[in-house]
Structure formats: C-alpha cells, structure tokens
Scaffold this motif. Sequence first.
Motif, PDB file in Angstrom:
ATOM      1  N   UNK A   1       0.829  -1.207   0.000  1.00 32.37           N
ATOM      2  CA  UNK A   1       0.000   0.000   0.000  1.00 32.37           C
ATOM      3  C   UNK A   1       0.861   1.253   0.000  1.00 32.37           C
ATOM      4  N   UNK A   2       1.985   1.202   0.714  1.00 30.66           N
ATOM      5  CA  UNK A   2       2.893   2.347   0.718  1.00 30.66           C
ATOM      6  C   UNK A   2       3.424   2.645  -0.668  1.00 30.66           C
ATOM      7  N   UNK A   3       3.810   1.594  -1.406  1.00 32.49           N
ATOM      8  CA  UNK A   3       4.284   1.773  -2.780  1.00 32.49           C
ATOM      9  C   UNK A   3       3.178   2.336  -3.661  1.00 32.49           C
ATOM     10  N   UNK A   4       1.944   1.837  -3.476  1.00 31.96           N
ATOM     11  CA  UNK A   4       0.801   2.339  -4.255  1.00 31.96           C
ATOM     12  C   UNK A   4       0.576   3.827  -4.009  1.00 31.96           C
ATOM     13  N   UNK A   5       0.542   4.207  -2.729  1.00 31.80           N
ATOM     14  CA  UNK A   5       0.312   5.611  -2.378  1.00 31.80           C
ATOM     15  C   UNK A   5       1.427   6.508  -2.922  1.00 31.80           C
ATOM     16  N   UNK A   6       2.668   6.050  -2.785  1.00 37.07           N
ATOM     17  CA  UNK A   6       3.802   6.839  -3.242  1.00 37.07           C
ATOM     18  C   UNK A   6       3.749   7.049  -4.750  1.00 37.07           C
ATOM     19  N   UNK A   7       3.475   5.973  -5.507  1.00 41.60           N
ATOM     20  CA  UNK A   7       3.406   6.061  -6.964  1.00 41.60           C
ATOM     21  C   UNK A   7       2.258   6.971  -7.396  1.00 41.60           C
ATOM     22  N   UNK A   8       1.081   6.772  -6.792  1.00 40.77           N
ATOM     23  CA  UNK A   8      -0.087   7.573  -7.174  1.00 40.77           C
ATOM     24  C   UNK A   8       0.127   9.052  -6.879  1.00 40.77           C
ATOM     25  N   UNK A   9       0.581   9.349  -5.665  1.00 35.76           N
ATOM     26  CA  UNK A   9       0.785  10.746  -5.285  1.00 35.76           C
ATOM     27  C   UNK A   9       1.862  11.415  -6.106  1.00 35.76           C
ATOM     28  N   UNK A  10       2.999  10.738  -6.270  1.00 33.32           N
ATOM     29  CA  UNK A  10       4.117  11.322  -7.010  1.00 33.32           C
ATOM     30  C   UNK A  10       3.779  11.490  -8.489  1.00 33.32           C
ATOM     31  N   UNK A  11       3.041  10.531  -9.065  1.00 21.54           N
ATOM     32  CA  UNK A  11       2.663  10.623 -10.476  1.00 21.54           C
ATOM     33  C   UNK A  11       1.778  11.829 -10.727  1.00 21.54           C
ATOM     34  N   UNK A  12       0.805  12.053  -9.847  1.00 23.06           N
ATOM     35  CA  UNK A  12      -0.115  13.176 -10.040  1.00 23.06           C
ATOM     36  C   UNK A  12       0.566  14.514  -9.797  1.00 23.06           C
ATOM     37  N   UNK A  13       1.509  14.536  -8.851  1.00 21.19           N
ATOM     38  CA  UNK A  13       2.275  15.767  -8.633  1.00 21.19           C
ATOM     39  C   UNK A  13       3.110  16.076  -9.870  1.00 21.19           C
ATOM     40  N   UNK A  14       3.711  15.026 -10.449  1.00 19.03           N
ATOM     41  CA  UNK A  14       4.528  15.206 -11.655  1.00 19.03           C
ATOM     42  C   UNK A  14       3.683  15.736 -12.808  1.00 19.03           C
ATOM     43  N   UNK A  15       2.449  15.231 -12.939  1.00 16.26           N
ATOM     44  CA  UNK A  15       1.551  15.707 -13.995  1.00 16.26           C
ATOM     45  C   UNK A  15       1.213  17.182 -13.805  1.00 16.26           C
ATOM     46  N   UNK A  16       1.078  17.581 -12.549  1.00 19.02           N
ATOM     47  CA  UNK A  16       0.749  18.987 -12.266  1.00 19.02           C
ATOM     48  C   UNK A  16       1.846  19.910 -12.786  1.00 19.02           C
ATOM     49  N   UNK A  17       3.088  19.397 -12.798  1.00 20.50           N
ATOM     50  CA  UNK A  17       4.212  20.191 -13.306  1.00 20.50           C
ATOM     51  C   UNK A  17       4.527  19.866 -14.759  1.00 20.50           C
TER      52      UNK A  17
END
Length: 325
Positions: free
Chosen positions: A17-33
């Motif tokens: 779950x930690x890997x899932x949360x990290x990937x999801x959060x980081x991916x969406x932050x990257x898209x924002x930039x």
Amino acid sequence: MILEVFLIIIGFFLLIKGADYLVEGASKIAKKFYIPEIIIGLTIVSMGTSMPELFVSTTSALEGYSDIAIGNVLGSNICNLLLILGVSAIIRQIEFKKETRVIEIPSMLAITVIFSIFCNSNKIIDRAEASILIAMFVVFLCYTIWISIKEKNIKNSSIKENSGQAENINFIRNIVFVILGIIALKFGGDLVVENVKKVALLLNISEKIISVTIVALGTSLPELVTSVMAQIRGDSDIAVGNIIGSNIYNILFIVGVSGAITPISYSISYNVEIIILIISTLLLGIFPIITPKGKMTKSNGFIYLFMYILYMIIITHNGNIPINI
C-alpha cells in the motif's frame, strides 16, 4: 510464532500500500508540473514497484542483517525473472523491442556480473563500490529517459493533455499520499525485517532461506501485479520493462544505497543466486534469437517457471551452498 507471522503479513500489506500511495501521489504531482507520462512511468512507477525492496534492504543493512539485505535483492531479482516474467509469458507471448534485446538485457547481464565481482572480491560491499553502483544507476536512468524521449518523440501535445488533467489535481492531497506512502513503507520494512529475524530464530532457519523465499516474494508483489496485468491487457513493453528496470534498480540503487549507509558483508552462499541470475539473464537474451525471433513464447515461460520451482526446492532442502566464483 503466530504473532510474528501475522506482523510479517501486516508488514507486506504496508509495503504494498505504501508503494501504491507513493506512486499515485508522485505521479499526479509530476503531472501537475507537466512532466510527460512516459518519463513518469520510467522513473516514478518503475522505482515505486521496487520501494518494498529498498526499505527492507536498507532497514536490514542499518540493523546489521546483511543476509536479509543481500538475499532480498537477489531473491527478488530471481523471482522477477523466473516467476513473474515466466507467468507473464505463459499468459501471453511477449514481444521484445530491438533496444531491449540489444541494450537493456545485455546491460542487466553486465550489471549482475559486475555486482558478483564486487561481492566476491573482498566479501563485502563497501562505500566505494556502493558509490560506483549508484553512479551506474544514474547513467542508466539518464539513458532510459533519453532513449524514450527519442523513440516516442514527445510533442507539446503531451503537455496539453496533461495540463487539462493537472487542473483537477489536488496538490495537497497528493503530498499527503506521498508522505503516507513513505511512512507505510518505513513501518512495513521494520515489521518484515524484525519478525522475519524472529521466525528464523524460532524455526532454526537461516536468514538467507527466508530472505530469498518469503521476503523476496513478498516484496516482489508490486512487480507481479504490474507485469501480469500489463500482459492481460496485451502491453508487453510494460511487463518486460517493469522487470528489467526493477532488476537493474534493485542491484544498482538498492544495494548502492544500502552499502553507502553501511558496508554490507557478503556470504559466498549467495553465489548460487548470482549464478542462477546470470543463467536466467542469458536465457532471456537467447529467447528472442531463436524461433520465433524477437519473442518469448509460452514454452519459454514454462521453462522459466520450472527453473523457479526447481530453485525453490533446492534452496529449501539444501540451505546454504557455498560456491566460490
């Protein structure tokens, strides 16, 4: 012992779950930039699936459990190749790109050989060798991003597509996801390492056997889910890229970071795993050469799966087998 096993399961759950949360959060932050998705996939997603291995190995290194730190990486790489890629090929025939056949598979083989030389030269991964591994990882990462941009010829339209999505992204929410992911990975790694050590002592089983079997399989679950689902959807590139990327990341970055934190002692009993990895990688390079060319067939997948089952039988029955390279 029931409590320890339960805590190990909880630890694996937190790691996944930690890997899932990290990937999801980081991916969406990257898209924002406005970072293109191809680069997000090559960096954040591929590394995210290997986060359980990173936290288990670094925690083990910090606490002085070198067998778990090394065994987790080698066992995970064997699991990735023989079990996960084998099952993926059985589900659907895998097609290899030219770059995968000519550059990435040979690179994985070369990295495994270099790693074996480091391990057997003085029976320890010291900080100098760890620094070399990290430097090699940076070079490989730069190559991967460069070749992907070159092949895909990313255009401004990618940014426009992402810009529409970015407006709907809750930045604070995804920062929280990243933080929660890191916390879950940390506590999950601690639970797995501590309780695996206790179970090994209670059952009088070596840390090596548990680390290359239970721990390795548990930390490889993200790769298993990612590659199998990709094959079901017919996306061989993701299935193969995830495995090759994870294996290279495991050796170069995870061992590199763990060794940079504290030198890791190496037992020659792990030469069995290194030899299996080298043979498995050689086979992966041969599969696309033989008929049908450029592909890994279902029969090739069954060969890999048989090798993994045979390895599990041998390792659980014979324990530590010292082999000098």
